[in-house]
Design an enzyme around this catalytic site. Structure first.
Site, PDB file in Angstrom:
ATOM      1  N   SER A 133      -2.150   0.991  -1.320  1.00 15.85           N
ATOM      2  CA  SER A 133      -2.201   0.522   0.061  1.00 15.85           C
ATOM      3  C   SER A 133      -1.021   1.079   0.847  1.00 15.85           C
ATOM      4  O   SER A 133       0.084   1.202   0.310  1.00 15.85           O
ATOM      5  CB  SER A 133      -2.152  -1.009   0.107  1.00 15.85           C
ATOM      6  OG  SER A 133      -1.997  -1.467   1.446  1.00 15.85           O
TER       7      SER A 133
ATOM      8  N   ASP B  90       1.088  -2.359  -5.156  1.00 18.28           N
ATOM      9  CA  ASP B  90       2.445  -2.883  -5.078  1.00 18.28           C
ATOM     10  C   ASP B  90       3.446  -2.100  -5.906  1.00 18.28           C
ATOM     11  O   ASP B  90       4.619  -2.475  -5.949  1.00 18.28           O
ATOM     12  CB  ASP B  90       2.477  -4.339  -5.588  1.00 18.28           C
ATOM     13  CG  ASP B  90       1.764  -5.309  -4.665  1.00 18.28           C
ATOM     14  OD1 ASP B  90       1.417  -4.913  -3.545  1.00 18.28           O
ATOM     15  OD2 ASP B  90       1.563  -6.457  -5.089  1.00 18.28           O
TER      16      ASP B  90
ATOM     17  N   ASN C 214     -18.153   4.085   6.237  1.00 16.90           N
ATOM     18  CA  ASN C 214     -17.203   4.985   6.890  1.00 16.90           C
ATOM     19  C   ASN C 214     -15.839   4.327   6.774  1.00 16.90           C
ATOM     20  O   ASN C 214     -15.502   3.422   7.534  1.00 16.90           O
ATOM     21  CB  ASN C 214     -17.557   5.222   8.357  1.00 16.90           C
ATOM     22  CG  ASN C 214     -16.538   6.123   9.054  1.00 16.90           C
ATOM     23  OD1 ASN C 214     -15.630   6.664   8.415  1.00 16.90           O
ATOM     24  ND2 ASN C 214     -16.678   6.272  10.355  1.00 16.90           N
TER      25      ASN C 214
ATOM     26  N   GLY D  19      -5.940  -0.373   1.785  1.00 16.12           N
ATOM     27  CA  GLY D  19      -5.940  -0.549   0.345  1.00 16.12           C
ATOM     28  C   GLY D  19      -7.127  -1.362  -0.117  1.00 16.12           C
ATOM     29  O   GLY D  19      -7.666  -1.141  -1.211  1.00 16.12           O
ATOM     30  N   SER D  20      -7.557  -2.322   0.699  1.00 19.15           N
ATOM     31  CA  SER D  20      -8.739  -3.120   0.369  1.00 19.15           C
ATOM     32  C   SER D  20      -9.975  -2.225   0.286  1.00 19.15           C
ATOM     33  O   SER D  20     -10.809  -2.376  -0.622  1.00 19.15           O
ATOM     34  CB  SER D  20      -8.953  -4.204   1.421  1.00 19.15           C
ATOM     35  OG  SER D  20      -7.809  -5.024   1.536  1.00 19.15           O
TER      36      SER D  20
ATOM     37  N   HIS E 181       4.058  -2.355   2.176  1.00 16.60           N
ATOM     38  CA  HIS E 181       4.087  -1.606   0.918  1.00 16.60           C
ATOM     39  C   HIS E 181       5.132  -0.496   0.907  1.00 16.60           C
ATOM     40  O   HIS E 181       5.864  -0.302   1.875  1.00 16.60           O
ATOM     41  CB  HIS E 181       2.693  -1.098   0.604  1.00 16.60           C
ATOM     42  CG  HIS E 181       1.736  -2.205   0.254  1.00 16.60           C
ATOM     43  ND1 HIS E 181       1.760  -2.837  -0.958  1.00 16.60           N
ATOM     44  CD2 HIS E 181       0.765  -2.814   0.973  1.00 16.60           C
ATOM     45  CE1 HIS E 181       0.847  -3.785  -0.989  1.00 16.60           C
ATOM     46  NE2 HIS E 181       0.223  -3.790   0.178  1.00 16.60           N
TER      47      HIS E 181
END
Length: 434
Positions: free
Chosen positions: A213, A192, A286, A84-85, A218
């Site tokens: 994420s 979230d 990547n 998710g980051s 999650h």
């Protein structure tokens, strides 16, 4: 499917049933985690089948998941990522692409966000040379408001990126309209809140892009993983390029000449006919996921509605059980929303006869896991003290969250017995403090 493969998968099913015998809940001994994955027989089988087929890179399962997930969230395109980051990094970075021409974000441009959040919503702003503009949030909903965002819009403002806090939607329709009125980009960090709605419309479907994420905490898990979603095909193409090394070609790995002119391009100062698979139009990364992850995501996606309902049920049981307990400010849904809850936030009030730390220590001592509301006020962390930023208004509530707020779990593996033990433990602690 070969007979030998089916035998292996039958053994996996048998193994899962033998290894997954339910354990008795023992209050004070059994750990109650604030979050976690719910993994069942179909999930284990999907992982093993993908491994047997040696689907070790992105492929058929990844494309199938992307299509299914885009449909589920009412977006035209979804691109899987390794976290998710990374999804947030790609979404913000896409707004700086030269392809956008005069609309692109440039170093020094400002992006509105909230101070009380998770770092990876904010980090891509700084990583792209942009300036975060921090606004405060409300207590109870733990979200900012359209009024605060409107006050923060200045001559350098070019975008907004905000997370739906703990699965509770922010005023996304109003903020999306602000973005339209002021020609700003809007990114919804939906990590979230998968399945939440505002005015009956799914969160993640209002902004130019949304991110998700698939970390085990999650709503759905792939172990690691994330996703960028959009209905803007131009932005989707930029996200794909940035995710896939920055290349200009849109063929999948192992695929050749989908455009039927692989050796007919001339770009940059390259010689005419240079192989399009090795022409790069962005300084990219990547950040792809794998088919093994996507195989798990597909089985998880089939259970999403059940997961969401379990989270809502657990949240309601906590809210009803703790209603009226003195010294606690309990959470509330944003008006006109139906959250898809990630956690149950509690703020200890100034008149309480106990501190947040004392209550948290008591719960942890009873094996009830607690978590802070992420970073609290990000501007107080060493990583951000000397970073360029602007604050609009005060951050009073963000400071209260830093000092006085924590959350406990509502994820689907929690039983009524566990929820009731959490409730009774909190009540017992508060009663003992008079």
């Amino acid at each position: 499917m070969s007979d030998r493969k089916e035998l292996v998968l039958d053994e996996v099913r048998r193994y899962h049933r033998e290894a997954s015998v339910p354990r008795e809940f023992v209050p004070g001994t059994t750990e109650i985690w604030p979050s976690g994955a719910v993994l069942e027989e179909a999930d284990r089988v999907a992982l093993v089948e993908a491994a047997l087929d040696l689907r070790i890179a992105a492929g058929t399962s990844s494309r199938k998941f992307e299509s299914a997930f885009a449909r589920r969230l009412k977006r035209r395109k979804a691109h899987l990522t390794n976290s998710g980051s990374s999804a947030n990094l790609l979404a913000v970075s896409a707004l700086t692409s030269h392809v956008l021409g005069e609309r692109r974000l440039r170093p020094g441009d400002e992006v509105i966000t909230v101070a009380a959040g998770f770092p990876t919503t904010v980090n891509p702003i700084l990583q792209n040379g942009l300036v975060p503009v921090f606004v405060d949030v409300d207590l109870r909903t733990y979200n900012t408001t359209a009024d605060r965002v409107a006050q923060a819009i200045g001559p350098k403002t070019r975008a907004i990126i905000i997370a739906h806090a703990l699965g509770n939607p922010f005023e996304v329709a109003e903020i999306a309209q602000l973005a339209v009125d002021h020609e700003l980009f809007l990114i919804e960090d939906n990590c979230d809140a998968v399945g939440a709605t505002y005015d009956g419309r799914l969160t993640g479907s209002f902004g130019d892009m949304a991110t998700v994420s698939f970390y085990p905490a999650h709503h759905l898990t792939m172990g690691e993983g994330g996703c960028v979603l959009t209905s803007d095909l131009g932005l989707a193409r930029i996200v794909e390029s940035l995710r896939d090394w920055g290349r200009d070609c849109w063929c999948e790995p192992g695929e050749n000449d989908r455009c039927l002119k692989r050796f007919k391009y001339q770009m940059g100062t390259l010689p005419a006919g240079y192989d399009h698979k090795y022409i790069f139009s962005h300084v990219g990364y990547n950040l792809k996921a794998t088919d093994i992850q996507a195989a798990l995501g597909l089985t998880q996606l089939a259970k999403l509605d059940d997961f969401i309902e379990a989270r809502r049920r657990n949240w309601r049981r906590l809210r009803e059980g703790l209603d009226g307990v003195p010294g606690l400010l309990l959470p509330e849904a944003t008006p006109r929303s139906e959250p898809s809850w990630f956690g149950f936030a509690i703020t200890v009030t100034p008149d309480a006869r106990f501190s947040r730390a004392e209550l948290g220590d008591f719960l942890e001592g009873r094996k009830i896991g607690t978590r802070r509301l992420f970073a609290g006020n990000l501007t107080r962390h060493p990583a951000y003290v000397d970073q360029p930023h602007r604050v609009v208004g005060d951050l009073t509530n963000s400071d209260i969250i830093t000092e006085q707020t924590f959350w406990i779990g509502v994820y689907p593996a929690l039983t009524d017995e566990m929820i009731d033990y959490m409730t009774s433990s909190i009540k017992e602690f508060v009663a003992a403090r008079g």
